[in-house]
Design an enzyme around this catalytic site. Structure first.
Site, PDB file in Angstrom:
ATOM      1  N   ASP A 519       0.801  -1.124   0.332  1.00 64.20           N
ATOM      2  CA  ASP A 519       0.151  -0.058  -0.020  1.00 64.20           C
ATOM      3  C   ASP A 519       0.713   1.086   0.189  1.00 64.20           C
ATOM      4  O   ASP A 519       1.792   1.469   0.224  1.00 64.20           O
ATOM      5  CB  ASP A 519      -1.103   0.139   1.277  1.00 64.20           C
ATOM      6  CG  ASP A 519      -1.583   1.239   1.302  1.00 64.20           C
ATOM      7  OD1 ASP A 519      -2.356   1.661   0.743  1.00 64.20           O
ATOM      8  OD2 ASP A 519      -1.916   2.065   2.809  1.00 64.20           O
ATOM      9  N   THR A 668      -2.270   1.469  -4.783  1.00 64.09           N
ATOM     10  CA  THR A 668      -3.124   2.650  -4.272  1.00 64.09           C
ATOM     11  C   THR A 668      -4.230   2.856  -4.638  1.00 64.09           C
ATOM     12  O   THR A 668      -4.484   3.069  -5.868  1.00 64.09           O
ATOM     13  CB  THR A 668      -1.966   4.019  -4.575  1.00 64.09           C
ATOM     14  OG1 THR A 668      -2.341   5.127  -3.723  1.00 64.09           O
ATOM     15  CG2 THR A 668      -1.381   4.053  -6.209  1.00 64.09           C
ATOM     16  N   LYS A 697      -8.013  -4.410  -4.427  1.00 63.93           N
ATOM     17  CA  LYS A 697      -6.291  -4.612  -4.093  1.00 63.93           C
ATOM     18  C   LYS A 697      -6.167  -6.358  -3.727  1.00 63.93           C
ATOM     19  O   LYS A 697      -5.647  -7.291  -4.073  1.00 63.93           O
ATOM     20  CB  LYS A 697      -5.993  -3.722  -2.495  1.00 63.93           C
ATOM     21  CG  LYS A 697      -5.738  -2.725  -3.437  1.00 63.93           C
ATOM     22  CD  LYS A 697      -5.406  -2.005  -2.089  1.00 63.93           C
ATOM     23  CE  LYS A 697      -4.865  -0.490  -2.012  1.00 63.93           C
ATOM     24  NZ  LYS A 697      -4.713   0.234  -0.805  1.00 63.93           N
ATOM     25  N   ASP A 718      -7.001  -1.727   4.177  1.00 64.03           N
ATOM     26  CA  ASP A 718      -6.530  -2.912   3.319  1.00 64.03           C
ATOM     27  C   ASP A 718      -6.789  -3.801   4.017  1.00 64.03           C
ATOM     28  O   ASP A 718      -6.321  -5.593   4.197  1.00 64.03           O
ATOM     29  CB  ASP A 718      -5.032  -2.681   3.266  1.00 64.03           C
ATOM     30  CG  ASP A 718      -4.686  -1.677   2.694  1.00 64.03           C
ATOM     31  OD1 ASP A 718      -5.469  -1.371   1.736  1.00 64.03           O
ATOM     32  OD2 ASP A 718      -3.849  -0.900   3.199  1.00 64.03           O
TER      33      ASP A 718
END
Length: 822
Positions: A519, A668, A697, A718
């Site tokens: 990240d 990102t 992601k 995340d």
């Protein structure tokens, strides 16, 4: 004058087989037969065993030594604080088990318990002696489980009442006492044994020979029956339950030499009391050093456990700071487990904060370095949060508890470490299976050795000594220690350097990793963005900041914190607020929709983006700034411009992994221009994926699931990516509690720089585990044939057996010397 009791007036206690006066015995009828018990304790234990369906225990008691139950009682209530519900009627309990002597003890406990109806999972860690057990409460209870453990000859202790440090200290002291007695008497035995050996070669009068033999018998008896008691006890328990463990090898080797020597005195043969004593002494030396090493290896972890508060100064469930007098307030000292969410506690100067909570009275400096790595104390005042385990340095505080004790951040960290200690890794699975049949195989080899030498040499003593050597030299303990002790030392080393390892498997997976996904914000950057400017398109700066702060007030994102840090007025009470991960925040007030986030988020919701806004976007994004747009209905009100610096360690860390052939990706939510500017600042040519949501992601990592994937990010936005990666590593800057919950490892204070340390730790740990296992197998492959061939004396065999475990111990301790070098 002593009254003699007639035999027909005596009965035998059904449980412990102790003879007791019939008139004093407790008489009972269990529905099938008339029973007598010597005491109420025996009666209670009998009905516990029978009620659990384990009354076949009484049919297995061949050679049972009469005696009542031990006076130390283990109550199920002591374990209730450690019980965790899983689902339906399934529960999990972690506890300590004492009297474990070797890897075969682990095998015995796990295999015996897993066969009981209702027990779903059993795992005992050899390095820490902690047992994790999961059961179906509809089929079996805690009381039944504790009874089974005790019936096997082991003593369960509650995790919440005892620390591994305390248990290991107790075990070390026990070994020390037995070892001192053993050493003292063995030294005396050796003096007389030298005289007997000299007499064997040079001649000795029969009366002196007989005297020296009698003396060595008396001197070896306390060694065999006191110092060797743990081996006797565990061997009897193993035979009773038809299970074979490592202590049987010690028992058979030392006690064979002892009892043969007793008989040899009276038939005029040579005695081997020195062999019996030395076997026990040398193995006790090895066990004492082994438990000392475990204690030393666990120091960092035990220090962390000791910071968990045990009690607090409780003020009650209601509090108002109006007319509050801290000098006259009524305070109760309560265990921390009794203080529930919403209660108020007093924290004086120089005391450890006992709860996770919110300050409602007072102000003080608090040392939070344990959780955040922050070198300087942080001023805490009314409305701010404090955490259990941190230290109050100056003033008095009244704190409102916002979590139950098992939800404290420190509790989660401790649970994570305990979970890591109990981890199974693949490299150990074969070793565990090997231990299960190793001991029976060695006993068979010893019998075959005896038979071979009797046929070959027709010499009973030679045959006996060679078979005793086989029993004494065989050692699966080194194999059992190979992984758990190395993991314990590695986890302790990581804890010392601010790395919390939740899953021990990552130490095996990291060296095999192909892809590393990073990240950006808060991982490769400092994670402390600052608001530099607010550019208005409609309205004024104060209004835009007020709306943005009010929409971000419930978010934990670092950008939200940056915006909130600039706002000091009252919030707007929106009718609805919804955070859309990776996009922004939506809010509603008086039928007006507000959008706060990136440009793509606004476009997706029909907000008009004119050329002026696009030009500003291009200008600031090209210079690497973070842009947060605010829109009301279809119109953009303004843009908040933030800056976040690249972590100075990021380039060196990324370059290290590129140099060793790893593939690196940056994932990102930022736009393409901003991301390209970031790479320019970083100075590395990396693959970068832009404008990604947390689910994007996750999907990106899953598409590469044929490889071993590592993801490094924060523990909040995340979480999906952290979960799906083979190794999920969270940077704990933005909330250690969330980070611990969602990841396999957490960097509490060093940021990305700790990744290189963790990787090197995993390389060294796996190298040492593999060398431990190779040594353990090689030792047995070489030593056992030598013993069978009669090339090794039993005393030397016992010495080699201890040394084999000590080599594994000292090899594992080398992990402790790995340093953290940024």
């Amino acid at each position: 004058m002593k009254t003699k009791i007639k035999k027909d007036s005596e009965v035998v206690c059904f449980h412990c087989l102790t003879k007791v006066n019939k008139n004093l015995a407790i008489k009972d009828f269990d529905g099938e037969k008339e029973l007598y018990f010597c005491c109420s304790g025996c009666k209670s234990v009998y009905y516990i065993i029978k009620g659990g369906g384990f009354d076949s225990f009484y049919d297995r008691r061949d050679g049972f030594k009469p005696g009542p139950p031990p006076k130390v009682q283990v109550s199920e209530e002591l374990f209730l604080d450690d019980v965790k519900p899983i689902e339906n009627d399934e529960f999990e309990l972690t506890l300590f088990v004492t009297n474990i002597r070797c890897a075969s003890c682990i095998w015995l406990i796990e295999n015996y318990l897993i066969k009981q109806d209702g027990i779903l999972y059993v795992r005992v860690n050899y390095a820490t002696h902690k047992m994790k057990i999961i059961w179906d409460n509809r089929k079996i209870t805690i009381k039944d489980i504790l009874t089974i453990i005790q019936s096997l000859g082991y003593c369960p202790l509650p995790l919440s009442q005892f620390s591994s440090n305390e248990m290991l200290h107790r075990e070390k002291k026990n070994y020390f006492y037995r070892l001192v007695i053993s050493l003292f008497f063995t030294m005396q035995i050796m003096i007389f044994s030298f005289a007997l050996y000299a007499g064997y070669f040079q001649g000795i009068e029969q009366k002196y020979k007989y005297l020296f033999q009698i003396l060595t018998m008396f001197l070896s008896t306390p060694v065999v029956f006191y110092s060797g008691w743990p081996f006797i006890k565990n061997s009897i328990s193993s035979f009773r339950h038809r299970k074979i463990n490592m202590d049987i090898l010690v028992f058979l080797s030392s006690f064979t030499a002892y009892f043969y020597s007793v008989v040899a005195i009276f038939v005029g043969k040579e005695v081997f009391f020195d062999t019996a004593s030395m076997i026990i002494t040398l193995i006790l030396v090895g066990r004492y050093i082994e438990v000392s090493a475990k204690l030393k290896a666990a120091q960092e972890i035990n220090l962390l456990f000791s910071l968990m508060p045990k009690q607090a100064k409780y003020l009650g469930e209601s509090f108002t700071d109006k007319d509050f007098d801290i000098k006259t307030c009524e305070v109760k000292i309560l265990p921390i487990t009794k203080i529930k969410k919403g209660g108020f506690v007093l924290v004086d100067k120089d005391e450890i904060v006992p709860v996770d909570g919110e300050v409602v009275y007072g102000s003080s400096e608090v040392d939070e370095s344990l959780l955040t790595g922050e070198a300087y104390p942080i001023v805490k005042k009314k409305g701010e949060h404090v955490f259990a385990g941190t230290k109050n340095l100056s003033g008095k505080l009244v704190v409102k508890t916002i979590k139950d004790s098992n939800e404290f951040i420190l509790s989660k960290i401790i649970d994570a470490i305990q979970q890591a200690q109990d981890s199974d890794i693949k490299v150990q699975s074969f070793a565990n299976k090997f231990i299960g049949f190793f001991v029976p195989t060695i006993i068979l080899v010893a019998l075959l050795t005896f038979s071979f030498w009797m046929i070959y040499s027709n010499n009973f003593i030679t045959s006996l000594m060679n078979s005793v050597s086989v029993l004494a030299i065989a050692c699966p303990c080194a194999l059992g220690l190979a992984t758990p002790l190395a993991l314990l030392v590695a986890i302790a080393n990581a804890t010392k350097h601010g790395v919390i390892i939740k899953n021990g498997n990552i130490l095996e997976l990291l060296p095999k990793a192909n892809n590393f996904f990073f990240d950006k914000t808060g991982t490769l950057t400092l994670g402390r963005p600052e608001v530099l400017q607010i550019k208005c398109y409609s309205g004024d700066e104060n209004y835009i900041l007020k709306v943005a702060a009010s929409m971000e007030r419930f978010s934990k994102h670092v950008i939200a914190k940056a915006i909130l840090s600039k706002f000091v007025e009252d919030f707007i009470d929106f009718e609805a607020i919804e955070e859309i991960p990776g996009r922004g925040v939506f809010a509603k007030l008086n039928n007006n929709n507000f959008y706060l986030g990136n440009l793509k988020f606004l476009q997706e919701n029909g907000v008009a983006i004119d050329d002026k806004i696009l030009d500003d976007f291009q200008y600031y994004a090209n210079r690497g700034f973070i842009l947060v747009f605010l829109a009301k209905k279809e119109n953009v009100l303004g843009v908040i411009i933030l800056s976040d610096e690249v972590d100075e360690n990021a380039k060196d860390i990324l370059q290290y992994f590129l140099n060793i052939g790893k593939k690196l990706f940056v994932l990102t939510g930022d736009n393409k221009l901003s991301s390209q500017q970031f790479l320019k600042k970083l100075g590395l040519d990396l693959a970068i994926q832009c404008q990604m949501t947390p689910l994007d992601k996750k999907d990106f990592i899953e598409e590469r699931n044929e490889y071993v994937n590592v993801f490094i990010g924060d523990g909040i936005n995340d979480a999906p990516a952290l979960k799906v990666a083979d190794v999920g590593i969270a940077i704990g800057k933005s909330g250690a509690d969330v980070a611990v919950e969602s990841s396999d490892a957490v960097f509490l204070n060093g940021g990305i720089v700790q990744l290189k340390y963790l990787f090197k730790l995993s390389l060294k740990t796996m190298k040492i585990i593999k060398s431990n296992i190779i040594w353990a197998f090689s030792y047995n492959l070489i030593a056992i044939p030598l013993a069978v061939a009669g090339k090794i004396h039993p005393i030397i065999s016992a010495l080699f057996m201890s040394l084999s475990s000590l080599i594994v111990v000292f090899n594992s301790l080398r992990i402790k010397f790995l340093k953290f070098n940024p």
